[in-house]
Design a protein around this motif. Structure first.
Motif, mmCIF file in Angstrom:
data_model
loop_
_atom_site.group_PDB
_atom_site.id
_atom_site.type_symbol
_atom_site.label_atom_id
_atom_site.label_comp_id
_atom_site.label_asym_id
_atom_site.label_seq_id
_atom_site.Cartn_x
_atom_site.Cartn_y
_atom_site.Cartn_z
ATOM 1 N N ILE C 124 7.080 11.359 -0.307
ATOM 2 C CA ILE C 124 6.109 11.376 1.092
ATOM 3 C C ILE C 124 5.888 12.887 1.743
ATOM 4 C CG2 ILE C 124 6.251 10.577 3.498
ATOM 5 C CD1 ILE C 124 7.932 8.154 2.891
ATOM 6 N N GLN C 125 6.867 13.630 1.756
ATOM 7 C CA GLN C 125 6.889 14.913 2.343
ATOM 8 C C GLN C 125 6.219 16.076 1.612
ATOM 9 O OE1 GLN C 125 7.028 14.727 5.374
ATOM 10 N NE2 GLN C 125 9.092 14.714 6.236
ATOM 11 N N PHE C 126 6.263 15.771 0.228
ATOM 12 C CA PHE C 126 5.927 16.771 -0.642
ATOM 13 C C PHE C 126 4.469 16.085 -1.348
ATOM 14 C CE2 PHE C 126 5.556 18.762 -5.130
ATOM 15 C CZ PHE C 126 5.728 20.003 -4.465
ATOM 16 N N ILE C 127 4.596 15.205 -2.107
ATOM 17 C CA ILE C 127 3.246 14.877 -2.886
ATOM 18 C C ILE C 127 2.324 14.183 -1.768
ATOM 19 C CG2 ILE C 127 2.393 13.027 -4.406
ATOM 20 C CD1 ILE C 127 4.552 13.746 -6.128
ATOM 21 N N GLN C 145 3.156 9.191 4.586
ATOM 22 C CA GLN C 145 3.946 8.370 5.411
ATOM 23 C C GLN C 145 4.356 7.433 4.602
ATOM 24 O OE1 GLN C 145 1.216 7.263 8.406
ATOM 25 N NE2 GLN C 145 -0.214 6.366 7.035
ATOM 26 N N PRO C 146 5.317 6.657 4.940
ATOM 27 C CA PRO C 146 5.923 5.406 4.040
ATOM 28 C C PRO C 146 4.820 4.455 3.912
ATOM 29 C CG PRO C 146 7.273 5.917 6.162
ATOM 30 C CD PRO C 146 5.929 6.868 6.345
ATOM 31 N N SER C 147 4.957 4.231 2.449
ATOM 32 C CA SER C 147 4.190 2.991 1.980
ATOM 33 C C SER C 147 4.498 2.376 0.920
ATOM 34 C CB SER C 147 2.878 3.756 1.541
ATOM 35 O OG SER C 147 2.988 4.520 0.632
ATOM 36 N N LEU C 148 3.717 1.272 0.580
ATOM 37 C CA LEU C 148 4.263 0.326 -0.503
ATOM 38 C C LEU C 148 4.401 1.239 -1.959
ATOM 39 C CD1 LEU C 148 4.739 -2.529 -1.721
ATOM 40 C CD2 LEU C 148 2.163 -2.844 -1.689
ATOM 41 N N LEU C 149 3.374 2.204 -2.082
ATOM 42 C CA LEU C 149 3.209 2.785 -3.148
ATOM 43 C C LEU C 149 4.584 3.737 -3.433
ATOM 44 C CD1 LEU C 149 2.010 3.791 -5.681
ATOM 45 C CD2 LEU C 149 1.144 5.874 -4.334
ATOM 46 N N TRP C 150 5.040 4.507 -2.172
ATOM 47 C CA TRP C 150 6.052 5.371 -2.564
ATOM 48 C C TRP C 150 7.328 4.368 -2.530
ATOM 49 C CZ3 TRP C 150 3.441 8.734 -4.207
ATOM 50 C CH2 TRP C 150 2.432 9.554 -3.595
#
Lengths: 254, 348, 298
Positions: C124-127, C145-150
């Motif tokens: 989240i914070q880097f990529i 931001q938070p997501s299904l992918l991450w």
């Protein structure tokens, strides 16, 4: 048929497992269209030697090979040699039959497929031809879809031979091909070897002296990693020149 | 026959497929290692500002005065080395200094945030200790029974059953502890706090049992049969052999099991988050609520501001968890398992 | 004296087995007994209502399925290829082999909450943040931001060792004979892997995938702050959406809801579903693996 050209010439071959020498200075010529039997007590290096001829020993880590193995005049240990092409020309039959867990058809079609043949008709021709050459066609022609593992041990071994023939090699290496088979299956394999030598150069490892006497033209006796004696099979079994050969073939040790 | 030579083409062929496959396989395999490195880098990266936040928000004059002047601070002891003073950044600004981190209070959300990790450490240790105290004897004995005393048929039944416990999501175990175990034991013993270190440890032990059981059982059943038979042949009974021959021979494996179990318990989050009560108390009373390192991250990370000191401190806790479990695994892997193997190979 | 000592040792160890098995049985019974009444077709197919005090868990199931699906797509190939490396290419003495083995063992021991932090710090914070900087208008957050992918990728990393261990075991169970036969026929190493080794390890690959899915479906800590949502009025529609999740839902209902007592039925039923999913998947995997081991012993 009557040519005595030297198909394989082995010069000063040494093989080491790590630091241990397993083969010591082997010099041997193998003639075209003849059956050469390699005999000797277990652990004498005959199977190891056989596996030098199609470079299967390359797969074992820590193996070091010195000397030359000329096949049709070309040293197969030269760095420019393609091992995959070599193994297509030098087929191998293993001690324990090892068909793939696929159908009989797919077993034989394996190598052609790997070589890019996908035409069903062409594949079928190759499969039929190979199975016929391996004297298995009549027994399995109606069951080509059955698993290669479902047929008897003797049939499995002939299936493995057919599978090798499908690559069109001109040398066949056999590592105790009948050691796990019953007498009837064994004699079928031996008959097959006799027929195949018209078209192939065959090198067979066996621990069965009678078998060596029955099927081979030449016999080489290995002992403790050394080639003790090589000659016409008849001579080897009747008038060996070396004392140890005599002791071995007459069954005094083994 | 010389013409036959040319039929062969043994020359090396160009086979890009195999080379590409080889390259891809090697590259992809590197991902696991890269992830370990990246975890190291990125978890630390987010924790790092704690130690350098002076540059970020404090003017250089302030930094100087703080470095050379004697820091008044909110704590009484002022025997700080220069280095510590550098790390120490005014508590009033809401940043964490070393002294703040080593304090005994965890109050991250307050006018003067306190980021003392001691109560969290104590909490983690307390809960882990209880978990092992319950899990170790149970699983070692159960492994002994399964590997030595049980019939082959019974073994085939017990092993997968206990190993299924490893497949229970920790949130399920946490739920079970929170709803069922907590009430059951409070009714039984009548203590004050429904959720406490004991309940947390008890629940954790359910997660740890399959680990200790499986590794111990494996170690016990890989003790060479000759050793067992030699003992039996000397007239020892089955249980004497189990206790005095098999179990001692497998001790390195049992230790590895305990260490890995410890690591699992120490890093486990959901169970302790749900079952310990989450109060950051520094006490050694097992019947009081505790807050562990992992539960702190789990409970607070969702509510912090990115880049805030609190956020950085949570990452620092994560780094600590990572280092500790990493070290425990390394010890179990390299030292103890290696010794077990050597021991058996030596006996061969 | 000796005899009684023996009796003590044997009965203590037998009692330990009984104790553990009893707890397992009770846990299962407790959840089944208290969850079965709320469980219904409607519970599975409707969304939560009344501030999650009523209704079902449909979006929770969809979110969990999406999570493990994307996780498998991302993680299983990496796991299978790493297992291929370890079983087919690795030389025991090479540094690279030791590195990979060390990494796999270490990865298996990293606490799941640390994976969550890593997902937050790295994905989240880097990529994500850098993607946004490159792709989105200034200041707008899409990937950062938070997501299904991450969350799925984080879970894929967590379950990677599970896949690797299971698949490597299956690959090693493929008889050496078959590899030798294929190579002796002039097949290349890669052809041998593709046509002989992998087809004979399919059940192992399946086992690894099932184990990973079972693990991924139950873990909560890694997704706490990488993508799981407390409540969403709609189903996740893209990889950058947040999602609801079974395990997280249990946690929320049991600890964060205003009236925990009132939703006990819902909680138990959700736990029952979660347990059925993970337990069922594990059971299948254990049986597959057991069959595989038995077959390879022959």
């Amino acid at each position: 048929m009557e040519n005595n050209s030297e198909k394989i010439i082995v010069n000063n071959l040494d093989l080491y497992y790590g630091k241990k020498a397993a083969l010591d200075n082997i010099n041997l010529s193998i003639l075209s269209n003849k059956v050469t039997a390699l005999i000797g007590p277990s652990g004498c290096g005959k199977s190891t030697f056989l596996r030098c001829l199609n470079r299967m020993n390359d797969l074992i880590p820590g193996v070091l090979i010195k000397g030359t193995v000329l096949i049709n005049g070309r040293d197969i240990y030269e760095s420019s040699v393609d091992v995959v092409s070599l193994r297509k020309k030098v087929g191998m039959i293993f001690q324990k039959s090892n068909p793939f867990p696929k159908s009989i058809f797919e077993n034989v079609a394996y190598a052609p497929r790997v070589n890019g043949i996908n035409n069903k008709k062409e594949l079928f021709e190759i499969v039929e031809k190979s199975l016929r050459k391996a004297a298995l066609w009549e027994e399995v022609k109606d069951n080509l879809d059955k698993s290669g593992l479902s047929i008897s041990g003797g049939q499995q071994q002939r299936l493995c031979i057919a599978r090798s023939l499908a690559v069109e090699p001109d040398i066949l290496l056999m590592d105790e091909p009948a050691s796990a088979l019953d007498p009837i299956s064994t004699s079928k394999i031996e008959d097959l070897i006799f027929e195949l030598k018209a078209n192939y150069t065959i090198v067979i490892v066996t621990h069965n002296m009678q078998q060596a006497a029955r099927v081979s033209d030449k016999t080489a006796f290995f002992y403790m990693g050394e080639l003790i004696e090589v000659g016409d099979t008849k001579m080897m079994f009747t008038q060996p020149t070396n004392k140890r050969t005599e002791d071995y073939v007459s069954g005094r040790f083994g | 026959m010389t013409t036959e030579k040319n039929i062969y083409s043994l020359d090396r062929k160009f086979r890009p497929g195999d080379g590409i496959a080889r390259f891809v396989v090697h590259s992809v395999s590197f991902i696991s290692f890269a992830v370990i490195l990246l975890i190291f880098i990125f978890v630390f990266r987010e924790a790092l500002p704690i130690f350098s936040s002076t540059e970020k928000s404090v003017s250089s004059e302030y930094l100087q005065s703080e470095t050379y002047g004697d820091e008044p601070g909110d704590e009484s002891d002022s025997e700080l080395s220069d280095e510590t003073v550098l790390l120490e950044t005014g508590g009033a600004e809401g940043r964490a200094g070393l002294r703040n981190l080593l304090s005994r209070e965890w109050q991250p959300v307050s006018g003067q945030p306190k980021y003392g990790l001691i109560p969290l450490f104590v909490g983690s240790l307390k809960v882990t200790f209880i978990a092992l105290l319950i899990a170790a004897p149970l699983s070692i004995l159960a492994a002994l029974y399964t590997a030595v005393f049980a019939s082959a048929k019974l073994r085939e039944l017990i092993k997968p059953t206990i190993e299924l416990l490893a497949g229970f999501p920790s949130v399920v175990i946490g739920f079970f502890a929170l709803i069922t175990l907590a009430s059951f034991f409070q009714n039984l013993f009548g203590y004050t706090y429904r959720l406490n270190a004991f309940i947390g440890g008890l629940a954790l032990s359910l997660a740890v049992i399959p680990i200790i059981f499986t590794i111990t059982e494996e170690a016990l059943s890989s003790v060479p049969r000759e050793m067992t038979e030699a003992s039996l042949a000397l007239g020892a009974t089955r249980w004497q052999t189990a206790l005095f021959v098999i179990l001692p021979a497998a001790t390195p494996g049992v230790f590895a099991a305990l260490i890995l179990g410890f690591g699992r318990a120490f890093g486990e989050t959901m169970i302790v988050l749900m079952a310990t009560g989450n109060a950051a108390l520094t006490s050694f009373n097992f019947l009081e609520p505790v807050r562990t390192l992992s539960a702190t991250i789990g409970a607070e990370m969702a509510e912090v501001v990115f880049g805030d000191t609190h956020y950085n401190v949570l990452f620092l806790i994560g780094s600590l968890l990572f280092i500790i479990t990493f070290a425990l695994n390394a010890v179990a892997e390299f030292y103890i398992r290696g010794r077990l193997l050597k021991r058996f190979r030596g006996e061969d | 004296m000796n005899k009684s000592m023996g009796r003590i040792v044997i009965s203590a160890s037998a009692l330990s087995v009984i104790a553990i098995v009893t707890v397992i049985a009770y846990l299962l019974f407790d959840i089944f007994w208290n969850g079965k009444n709320t469980l219904s077709w409607a519970f599975l197919t409707t969304a939560p209502t009344d501030g999650m005090m009523q209704g079902g868990i449909f979006p929770v199931i969809i979110g969990t399925v999406s999570l493990v699906l994307i996780m498998s797509i991302a993680g299983v190939p990496v796991g299978v290829i790493t297992a291929l490396y370890l079983s087919e290419y690795a030389r025991r003495t090479s540094v690279f082999t030791k590195m990979v083995r060390f990494a796999v063992n270490t990865l298996a021991g990293v606490p799941s909450i640390v994976f969550g932090l890593f997902g937050l710090g790295f994905f989240i914070q880097f990529i994500g943040m850098n993607l946004d900087r490159a792709l989105m208008p200034a200041g707008e957050l899409h990937w950062g931001q938070p997501s299904l992918l991450w969350a799925s990728l984080t879970m894929a990393l967590l379950t990677l060792p599970v896949v690797i261990v299971a698949v490597e075991e299956a690959l090693r169970a493929v008889p050496e004979d078959l590899r030798a036969a294929s190579l002796a026929l002039g097949a290349t190493k890669w052809q041998t892997i593709l046509k002989v080794v992998l087809p004979n390890a399919t059940s192992g690959i399946l086992t690894g995938t099932i184990l990973a899915v079972g693990r991924g479906a139950g873990e909560v800590a890694p997704i706490l702050f990488t993508g799981a949502a407390y409540f969403l009025p709609h189903l996740p529609e893209s990889l950058s959406d947040q999602f609801m999740n079974l395990g997280y839902h249990v946690y929320i209902l049991a600890t964060q809801s205003p009236d925990v007592e009132a939703t006990k039925g819902l909680q138990y039923a959700t736990v029952l579903i979660l347990l059925l999913v993970t337990f069922g998947l594990n059971l299948i995997a254990v049986m597959l693996r057991y069959k595989l081991r038995k077959a390879s012993r022959q």
